[in-house]
Motif scaffolding. Structure first.
Motif, mmCIF file in Angstrom:
data_model
loop_
_atom_site.group_PDB
_atom_site.id
_atom_site.type_symbol
_atom_site.label_atom_id
_atom_site.label_comp_id
_atom_site.label_asym_id
_atom_site.label_seq_id
_atom_site.Cartn_x
_atom_site.Cartn_y
_atom_site.Cartn_z
ATOM 1 N N ALA A 13 15.054 11.557 9.488
ATOM 2 C CA ALA A 13 15.525 12.564 8.534
ATOM 3 C C ALA A 13 14.934 12.375 7.154
ATOM 4 O O ALA A 13 14.848 13.313 6.378
ATOM 5 C CB ALA A 13 17.042 12.530 8.445
ATOM 6 N N LEU A 14 14.523 11.159 6.846
ATOM 7 C CA LEU A 14 13.954 10.892 5.529
ATOM 8 C C LEU A 14 12.446 11.108 5.499
ATOM 9 O O LEU A 14 11.824 10.992 4.453
ATOM 10 C CB LEU A 14 14.267 9.447 5.134
ATOM 11 C CG LEU A 14 15.750 9.150 4.917
ATOM 12 C CD1 LEU A 14 15.949 7.664 4.698
ATOM 13 C CD2 LEU A 14 16.300 9.928 3.745
ATOM 14 N N PHE A 49 15.828 5.096 0.209
ATOM 15 C CA PHE A 49 14.990 4.301 -0.688
ATOM 16 C C PHE A 49 14.446 5.145 -1.826
ATOM 17 O O PHE A 49 14.389 4.704 -2.981
ATOM 18 C CB PHE A 49 13.844 3.670 0.103
ATOM 19 C CG PHE A 49 12.833 2.956 -0.749
ATOM 20 C CD1 PHE A 49 13.193 1.835 -1.490
ATOM 21 C CD2 PHE A 49 11.524 3.401 -0.825
ATOM 22 C CE1 PHE A 49 12.261 1.170 -2.292
ATOM 23 C CE2 PHE A 49 10.589 2.747 -1.608
ATOM 24 C CZ PHE A 49 10.963 1.636 -2.346
ATOM 25 N N GLN A 50 14.049 6.380 -1.521
ATOM 26 C CA GLN A 50 13.502 7.235 -2.565
ATOM 27 C C GLN A 50 14.563 7.644 -3.586
ATOM 28 O O GLN A 50 14.237 7.925 -4.740
ATOM 29 C CB GLN A 50 12.841 8.478 -1.951
ATOM 30 C CG GLN A 50 11.583 8.185 -1.140
ATOM 31 C CD GLN A 50 10.485 7.556 -1.995
ATOM 32 O OE1 GLN A 50 10.427 7.767 -3.209
ATOM 33 N NE2 GLN A 50 9.603 6.795 -1.357
ATOM 34 N N LYS A 98 4.756 15.906 1.069
ATOM 35 C CA LYS A 98 4.572 14.575 0.488
ATOM 36 C C LYS A 98 4.593 13.548 1.608
ATOM 37 O O LYS A 98 5.285 13.730 2.612
ATOM 38 C CB LYS A 98 5.672 14.273 -0.523
ATOM 39 C CG LYS A 98 5.600 15.096 -1.806
ATOM 40 C CD LYS A 98 6.676 14.641 -2.793
ATOM 41 C CE LYS A 98 6.557 15.328 -4.129
ATOM 42 N NZ LYS A 98 7.574 14.845 -5.093
ATOM 43 N N SER A 99 3.860 12.452 1.401
ATOM 44 C CA SER A 99 3.751 11.457 2.464
ATOM 45 C C SER A 99 4.740 10.300 2.308
ATOM 46 O O SER A 99 5.132 9.679 3.286
ATOM 47 C CB SER A 99 2.327 10.899 2.500
ATOM 48 O OG SER A 99 2.051 10.188 1.292
ATOM 49 N N TYR A 100 5.136 9.993 1.059
ATOM 50 C CA TYR A 100 5.983 8.830 0.777
ATOM 51 C C TYR A 100 5.417 7.578 1.461
ATOM 52 O O TYR A 100 6.107 6.837 2.143
ATOM 53 C CB TYR A 100 7.429 9.082 1.221
ATOM 54 C CG TYR A 100 8.056 10.249 0.489
ATOM 55 C CD1 TYR A 100 8.398 10.145 -0.847
ATOM 56 C CD2 TYR A 100 8.259 11.463 1.129
ATOM 57 C CE1 TYR A 100 8.942 11.229 -1.542
ATOM 58 C CE2 TYR A 100 8.796 12.550 0.445
ATOM 59 C CZ TYR A 100 9.133 12.428 -0.874
ATOM 60 O OH TYR A 100 9.663 13.503 -1.547
ATOM 61 N N GLY A 101 4.135 7.406 1.258
ATOM 62 C CA GLY A 101 3.449 6.282 1.891
ATOM 63 C C GLY A 101 3.681 4.967 1.180
ATOM 64 O O GLY A 101 4.432 4.862 0.207
ATOM 65 N N ASP A 106 4.063 9.117 -4.083
ATOM 66 C CA ASP A 106 4.975 10.250 -3.998
ATOM 67 C C ASP A 106 6.407 9.807 -4.237
ATOM 68 O O ASP A 106 6.837 8.752 -3.749
ATOM 69 C CB ASP A 106 4.864 10.923 -2.620
ATOM 70 C CG ASP A 106 3.582 11.710 -2.463
ATOM 71 O OD1 ASP A 106 3.043 12.162 -3.488
ATOM 72 O OD2 ASP A 106 3.126 11.879 -1.321
ATOM 73 N N ARG A 107 7.166 10.607 -4.964
ATOM 74 C CA ARG A 107 8.556 10.277 -5.263
ATOM 75 C C ARG A 107 9.317 11.552 -5.582
ATOM 76 O O ARG A 107 8.721 12.603 -5.839
ATOM 77 C CB ARG A 107 8.631 9.310 -6.443
ATOM 78 C CG ARG A 107 7.857 9.750 -7.679
ATOM 79 C CD ARG A 107 7.754 8.632 -8.696
ATOM 80 N NE ARG A 107 6.929 9.017 -9.834
ATOM 81 C CZ ARG A 107 6.668 8.217 -10.864
ATOM 82 N NH1 ARG A 107 7.173 6.987 -10.879
ATOM 83 N NH2 ARG A 107 5.919 8.603 -11.869
ATOM 84 N N TRP A 108 10.644 11.468 -5.546
ATOM 85 C CA TRP A 108 11.474 12.614 -5.882
ATOM 86 C C TRP A 108 11.328 12.912 -7.374
ATOM 87 O O TRP A 108 11.471 12.022 -8.215
ATOM 88 C CB TRP A 108 12.930 12.328 -5.560
ATOM 89 C CG TRP A 108 13.203 12.081 -4.102
ATOM 90 C CD1 TRP A 108 12.300 12.015 -3.092
ATOM 91 C CD2 TRP A 108 14.490 11.865 -3.512
ATOM 92 N NE1 TRP A 108 12.934 11.761 -1.901
ATOM 93 C CE2 TRP A 108 14.282 11.668 -2.128
ATOM 94 C CE3 TRP A 108 15.783 11.812 -4.012
ATOM 95 C CZ2 TRP A 108 15.335 11.421 -1.246
ATOM 96 C CZ3 TRP A 108 16.830 11.567 -3.140
ATOM 97 C CH2 TRP A 108 16.610 11.381 -1.767
ATOM 98 N N THR A 109 11.091 14.172 -7.693
ATOM 99 C CA THR A 109 10.779 14.560 -9.070
ATOM 100 C C THR A 109 11.589 15.784 -9.473
ATOM 101 O O THR A 109 11.742 16.729 -8.694
ATOM 102 C CB THR A 109 9.276 14.875 -9.199
ATOM 103 O OG1 THR A 109 8.520 13.726 -8.787
ATOM 104 C CG2 THR A 109 8.913 15.233 -10.626
#
Length: 218
Positions: A13-14, A49-50, A98-101, A106-109
């Motif tokens: 889900a994330l 985590f994000q 976004k990949s959130y690698g 990448d991050r929540w903005t």
């Protein structure tokens, strides 16, 4: 050893977000909310985590005031504000994956020119709190769609039930009518913490035509 199914669901889900052309009616709040079957926090869980990274970057958006109301009075003024912010943010942010690698680029903005479901949700919460609504009544939630995709939405707890602000539609719907599987939600007591849910699966979304047919069959 196989990883527990619940853990897999949370991780899935994330991992991603969906985007929509707003096929449903625009700028409305769906009726028939039910305060007796609202979202119920059941047990503490790890925050995404994000979201932890988000709180470091935007500490003001993760503060909690215990003296605030944990439900909004759903009157004409509040309804108009929810619809206005939901529609405005959906129109202002261009959808982007976004990949959130591992590089953490990448991050929540808040209020980016382009972003994913996470950016839509945190921007809506930020703008509604800035408009004077209590943060305790505005909570981010991780859900899983019917297709199994991960998704983040904003839940507004109101005196007429828990309503969902979603980048997939400009219609504001009761949580029971989204058809989502609900995995975790931001705590109403402390915005930095998250909870699992007592009732995790909402009923499938029902169209107006289906609802009329159901009543006609009675």
């Amino acid at each position: 050893m196989a990883r527990p199914r619940a853990t897999i669901s949370l991780l899935a889900a994330l991992a991603g977000c969906l985007f929509s052309g707003n096929a449903e009616a625009r700028n409305r709040i769906a009726p028939e909310s039910d305060t007796s079957s609202g979202i119920v926090e059941a047990f503490p869980v790890l925050a995404p985590f994000q979201h932890v990274r988000f709180c470091i970057r935007y500490p003001g958006d993760c503060k909690s005031n215990p003296n605030e109301a944990d439900r909004l009075e759903l009157n004409d003024e509040t309804s108009a504000l929810l619809k206005r912010i939901n529609g405005r943010v959906n129109a202002a942010i261009a959808p982007a994956l976004k990949s959130y690698g591992s590089n953490l680029a990448d991050r929540w903005t808040i209020a980016p020119t382009s972003g994913d479901c996470n950016d839509y949700a945190v921007t809506k919460r930020h703008e509604l709190v800035a408009s004077g609504l209590p943060g305790r009544a505005l909570r981010l939630s991780v859900v899983k769609t019917a297709s199994g995709a991960g998704h983040l939405v904003l839940v507004a707890a109101t005196t007429n039930g828990d309503l969902v602000l979603d980048n997939l539609t400009d219609a504001i719907r009761p949580w029971q009518r989204t058809g989502y599987e609900w995995l975790k939600i931001q705590s109403s007591r402390d915005a930095k913490f998250w909870s699992g849910l007592k009732a995790s699966r909402a009923a499938p979304a029902v169209s107006q035509d289906q609802r009329k047919l159901r009543f006609a069959d009675r």
